[in-house]
Design a protein around this motif. Structure first.
Motif, PDB file in Angstrom:
ATOM      1  N   ALA A  33       4.191   7.246   0.993  1.00  0.00           N
ATOM      2  CA  ALA A  33       4.985   8.392   1.454  1.00  0.00           C
ATOM      3  C   ALA A  33       5.438   8.187   2.899  1.00  0.00           C
ATOM      4  CB  ALA A  33       4.175   9.675   1.321  1.00  0.00           C
ATOM      5  N   LEU A  34       4.572   7.662   3.745  1.00  0.00           N
ATOM      6  CA  LEU A  34       4.956   7.371   5.129  1.00  0.00           C
ATOM      7  C   LEU A  34       6.044   6.299   5.165  1.00  0.00           C
ATOM      8  CD1 LEU A  34       1.464   7.370   6.894  1.00  0.00           C
ATOM      9  CD2 LEU A  34       3.283   9.091   7.143  1.00  0.00           C
ATOM     10  N   ARG A  35       5.910   5.286   4.330  1.00  0.00           N
ATOM     11  CA  ARG A  35       6.897   4.201   4.263  1.00  0.00           C
ATOM     12  C   ARG A  35       8.258   4.755   3.825  1.00  0.00           C
ATOM     13  NH1 ARG A  35       3.880   1.112   1.535  1.00  0.00           N
ATOM     14  NH2 ARG A  35       3.065  -0.096   3.253  1.00  0.00           N
ATOM     15  N   GLN A  36       8.255   5.637   2.832  1.00  0.00           N
ATOM     16  CA  GLN A  36       9.517   6.220   2.354  1.00  0.00           C
ATOM     17  C   GLN A  36      10.182   7.061   3.442  1.00  0.00           C
ATOM     18  OE1 GLN A  36       8.898   8.321  -1.329  1.00  0.00           O
ATOM     19  NE2 GLN A  36       8.305   6.469  -2.416  1.00  0.00           N
ATOM     20  N   ARG A  37       9.386   7.749   4.228  1.00  0.00           N
ATOM     21  CA  ARG A  37       9.927   8.626   5.271  1.00  0.00           C
ATOM     22  C   ARG A  37      10.344   7.852   6.525  1.00  0.00           C
ATOM     23  NH1 ARG A  37      12.718  12.903   6.833  1.00  0.00           N
ATOM     24  NH2 ARG A  37      12.303  13.253   9.011  1.00  0.00           N
ATOM     25  N   TYR A  38       9.489   6.903   6.956  1.00  0.00           N
ATOM     26  CA  TYR A  38       9.677   6.273   8.259  1.00  0.00           C
ATOM     27  C   TYR A  38      10.078   4.801   8.210  1.00  0.00           C
ATOM     28  CZ  TYR A  38       7.502  10.566   9.830  1.00  0.00           C
ATOM     29  OH  TYR A  38       7.224  11.876  10.058  1.00  0.00           O
ATOM     30  N   GLY A  39      10.092   4.209   7.034  1.00  0.00           N
ATOM     31  CA  GLY A  39      10.458   2.798   6.950  1.00  0.00           C
ATOM     32  C   GLY A  39       9.235   1.902   7.106  1.00  0.00           C
ATOM     33  N   GLU A  40       9.459   0.782   7.730  1.00  0.00           N
ATOM     34  CA  GLU A  40       8.419  -0.241   7.844  1.00  0.00           C
ATOM     35  C   GLU A  40       7.170   0.296   8.549  1.00  0.00           C
ATOM     36  OE1 GLU A  40       7.772  -4.577   9.938  1.00  0.00           O
ATOM     37  OE2 GLU A  40       9.798  -3.879   9.539  1.00  0.00           O
ATOM     38  N   LEU A  41       6.020   0.036   7.934  1.00  0.00           N
ATOM     39  CA  LEU A  41       4.723   0.410   8.505  1.00  0.00           C
ATOM     40  C   LEU A  41       3.962  -0.845   8.881  1.00  0.00           C
ATOM     41  CD1 LEU A  41       3.212   2.979   5.958  1.00  0.00           C
ATOM     42  CD2 LEU A  41       4.616   3.477   7.950  1.00  0.00           C
ATOM     43  N   GLU A  42       3.204  -0.749   9.943  1.00  0.00           N
ATOM     44  CA  GLU A  42       2.175  -1.736  10.235  1.00  0.00           C
ATOM     45  C   GLU A  42       0.873  -1.076   9.813  1.00  0.00           C
ATOM     46  OE1 GLU A  42       2.415  -4.058  14.103  1.00  0.00           O
ATOM     47  OE2 GLU A  42       3.499  -2.200  14.546  1.00  0.00           O
ATOM     48  N   LEU A  43       0.054  -1.800   9.061  1.00  0.00           N
ATOM     49  CA  LEU A  43      -1.217  -1.240   8.604  1.00  0.00           C
ATOM     50  C   LEU A  43      -2.370  -2.085   9.118  1.00  0.00           C
ATOM     51  CD1 LEU A  43      -0.403  -0.404   4.881  1.00  0.00           C
ATOM     52  CD2 LEU A  43      -0.471   1.173   6.827  1.00  0.00           C
ATOM     53  N   SER A  44      -3.397  -1.413   9.588  1.00  0.00           N
ATOM     54  CA  SER A  44      -4.622  -2.100  10.002  1.00  0.00           C
ATOM     55  C   SER A  44      -5.374  -2.538   8.754  1.00  0.00           C
ATOM     56  CB  SER A  44      -5.508  -1.143  10.801  1.00  0.00           C
ATOM     57  OG  SER A  44      -6.118  -0.192   9.927  1.00  0.00           O
ATOM     58  N   PRO A  45      -6.389  -3.367   8.944  1.00  0.00           N
ATOM     59  CA  PRO A  45      -7.300  -3.588   7.823  1.00  0.00           C
ATOM     60  C   PRO A  45      -7.939  -2.254   7.413  1.00  0.00           C
ATOM     61  CG  PRO A  45      -7.660  -5.222   9.528  1.00  0.00           C
ATOM     62  CD  PRO A  45      -6.728  -4.180  10.098  1.00  0.00           C
ATOM     63  N   LEU A  46      -8.441  -2.227   6.223  1.00  0.00           N
ATOM     64  CA  LEU A  46      -9.121  -1.059   5.673  1.00  0.00           C
ATOM     65  C   LEU A  46     -10.606  -1.177   5.992  1.00  0.00           C
ATOM     66  CD1 LEU A  46      -8.502   1.393   3.822  1.00  0.00           C
ATOM     67  CD2 LEU A  46      -9.014  -0.086   1.887  1.00  0.00           C
ATOM     68  N   TYR A  47     -11.216  -0.059   6.391  1.00  0.00           N
ATOM     69  CA  TYR A  47     -12.636  -0.039   6.735  1.00  0.00           C
ATOM     70  C   TYR A  47     -13.369   1.009   5.909  1.00  0.00           C
ATOM     71  CZ  TYR A  47     -11.763  -3.043  10.713  1.00  0.00           C
ATOM     72  OH  TYR A  47     -11.428  -4.110  11.498  1.00  0.00           O
ATOM     73  N   PHE A  54     -22.071  15.002   7.915  1.00  0.00           N
ATOM     74  CA  PHE A  54     -22.473  15.592   6.647  1.00  0.00           C
ATOM     75  C   PHE A  54     -22.856  14.475   5.697  1.00  0.00           C
ATOM     76  CE2 PHE A  54     -18.075  14.562   6.018  1.00  0.00           C
ATOM     77  CZ  PHE A  54     -17.924  14.272   4.674  1.00  0.00           C
ATOM     78  N   SER A  55     -23.505  14.840   4.619  1.00  0.00           N
ATOM     79  CA  SER A  55     -23.885  13.867   3.605  1.00  0.00           C
ATOM     80  C   SER A  55     -22.806  13.857   2.534  1.00  0.00           C
ATOM     81  CB  SER A  55     -25.233  14.281   2.992  1.00  0.00           C
ATOM     82  OG  SER A  55     -25.615  13.357   2.026  1.00  0.00           O
ATOM     83  N   GLY A  56     -22.259  12.676   2.286  1.00  0.00           N
ATOM     84  CA  GLY A  56     -21.202  12.571   1.288  1.00  0.00           C
ATOM     85  C   GLY A  56     -20.874  11.122   1.029  1.00  0.00           C
ATOM     86  N   PRO A  57     -19.956  10.859   0.116  1.00  0.00           N
ATOM     87  CA  PRO A  57     -19.558   9.484  -0.171  1.00  0.00           C
ATOM     88  C   PRO A  57     -18.951   8.824   1.068  1.00  0.00           C
ATOM     89  CG  PRO A  57     -18.580  11.013  -1.763  1.00  0.00           C
ATOM     90  CD  PRO A  57     -19.228  11.839  -0.695  1.00  0.00           C
ATOM     91  N   ASP A  58     -18.999   7.498   1.099  1.00  0.00           N
ATOM     92  CA  ASP A  58     -18.377   6.753   2.184  1.00  0.00           C
ATOM     93  C   ASP A  58     -16.876   7.013   2.222  1.00  0.00           C
ATOM     94  OD1 ASP A  58     -20.805   5.627   2.836  1.00  0.00           O
ATOM     95  OD2 ASP A  58     -20.312   3.628   2.099  1.00  0.00           O
ATOM     96  N   PHE A  59     -16.317   6.882   3.417  1.00  0.00           N
ATOM     97  CA  PHE A  59     -14.875   7.002   3.636  1.00  0.00           C
ATOM     98  C   PHE A  59     -14.243   5.625   3.680  1.00  0.00           C
ATOM     99  CE2 PHE A  59     -15.934  11.208   4.993  1.00  0.00           C
ATOM    100  CZ  PHE A  59     -14.770  11.952   4.901  1.00  0.00           C
ATOM    101  N   LEU A  60     -12.991   5.559   3.294  1.00  0.00           N
ATOM    102  CA  LEU A  60     -12.138   4.424   3.598  1.00  0.00           C
ATOM    103  C   LEU A  60     -11.158   4.908   4.665  1.00  0.00           C
ATOM    104  CD1 LEU A  60     -11.334   2.776   0.139  1.00  0.00           C
ATOM    105  CD2 LEU A  60     -13.115   2.184   1.798  1.00  0.00           C
ATOM    106  N   ASN A  61     -10.963   4.075   5.695  1.00  0.00           N
ATOM    107  CA  ASN A  61     -10.112   4.449   6.831  1.00  0.00           C
ATOM    108  C   ASN A  61      -9.192   3.306   7.212  1.00  0.00           C
ATOM    109  OD1 ASN A  61     -13.057   5.678   7.440  1.00  0.00           O
ATOM    110  ND2 ASN A  61     -11.488   7.120   8.034  1.00  0.00           N
ATOM    111  N   LEU A  62      -8.028   3.666   7.734  1.00  0.00           N
ATOM    112  CA  LEU A  62      -7.089   2.702   8.296  1.00  0.00           C
ATOM    113  C   LEU A  62      -6.227   3.419   9.315  1.00  0.00           C
ATOM    114  CD1 LEU A  62      -4.014   3.285   7.045  1.00  0.00           C
ATOM    115  CD2 LEU A  62      -5.003   2.232   5.050  1.00  0.00           C
ATOM    116  N   VAL A  63      -5.416   2.638  10.025  1.00  0.00           N
ATOM    117  CA  VAL A  63      -4.430   3.195  10.949  1.00  0.00           C
ATOM    118  C   VAL A  63      -3.080   2.603  10.579  1.00  0.00           C
ATOM    119  CG1 VAL A  63      -3.635   3.212  13.353  1.00  0.00           C
ATOM    120  CG2 VAL A  63      -6.036   3.676  12.836  1.00  0.00           C
ATOM    121  N   ALA A  64      -2.067   3.458  10.591  1.00  0.00           N
ATOM    122  CA  ALA A  64      -0.683   3.041  10.344  1.00  0.00           C
ATOM    123  C   ALA A  64       0.118   3.219  11.629  1.00  0.00           C
ATOM    124  CB  ALA A  64      -0.062   3.889   9.230  1.00  0.00           C
TER     125      ALA A  64
END
Length: 167
Positions: A33-47, A54-64
């Motif tokens: 959705a960000l790519r469609q709106r803003y064009g080319e994205l640079e993406l970090s590795p996924l972590y 809080f106690s919960g499932p692990d998160f996946l995170n990145l920066v665009a």
């Protein structure tokens, strides 16, 4: 203090993205959705990181990273709309599982406390700072003047994040 750039010139922005409910699908959809709106994205590795506060499932995170001519307020409205489309439920409070969490971290060198620019989570959480350092190591934090790589090197918070395959 508020610093502003000319509205007609593109600014490099950085957005953090995280999810711990069907995270791969939600992050892929957000990036598309960000790519469609803003064009080319640079993406970090996924972590992968443990839930914070809080106690919960692990998160996946990145920066665009991408260029915009939109104001920070307009970008934040668009990010909130993407979160809503992903089914984000805000009734659980700040520290709860979420389908999608999108935060505007940096809007060029803009400083505006009312808009949380630069976003305080940059210096608080490894799951924000590490992917930002991967993507923009030489970018200077608008307040401290330190590069993002220097902030990561000197980071004193928990570093419990694990790299995973890219999206």
């Amino acid at each position: 203090m508020i610093s502003q750039a000319r509205a007609d010139l593109p600014e490099r922005v950085y957005v953090s993205a995280g999810s711990n409910i069907d995270p791969r699908a939600n992050l892929e959809a957000a990036c598309e959705a960000l790519r469609q709106r803003y064009g080319e994205l640079e993406l970090s590795p996924l972590y992968r990181s443990s839930a914070e506060g809080f106690s919960g499932p692990d998160f996946l995170n990145l920066v665009a990273g991408f260029k915009v001519t939109e104001s920070p307020r307009e970008i934040r409205r668009r990010l909130a709309a993407l979160e809503a489309q992903a089914g984000r439920d805000r009734s659980g409070g700040k520290f709860s599982s979420r389908t999608l969490d999108l935060d505007l971290l940096l809007h060029g060198g803009r400083i505006d406390a009312s808009l949380k620019l630069p976003h305080p989570d940059i210096e608080r959480y490894a799951f924000v700072l590490r992917p930002l350092a991967d993507l923009a190591p030489d970018f200077r934090h608008p307040v401290s003047g330190a590069t993002i790589a220097e902030l990561w090197r000197d980071f004193s918070g928990t570093r419990e994040i694990r790299p995973v395959r890219r999206l």
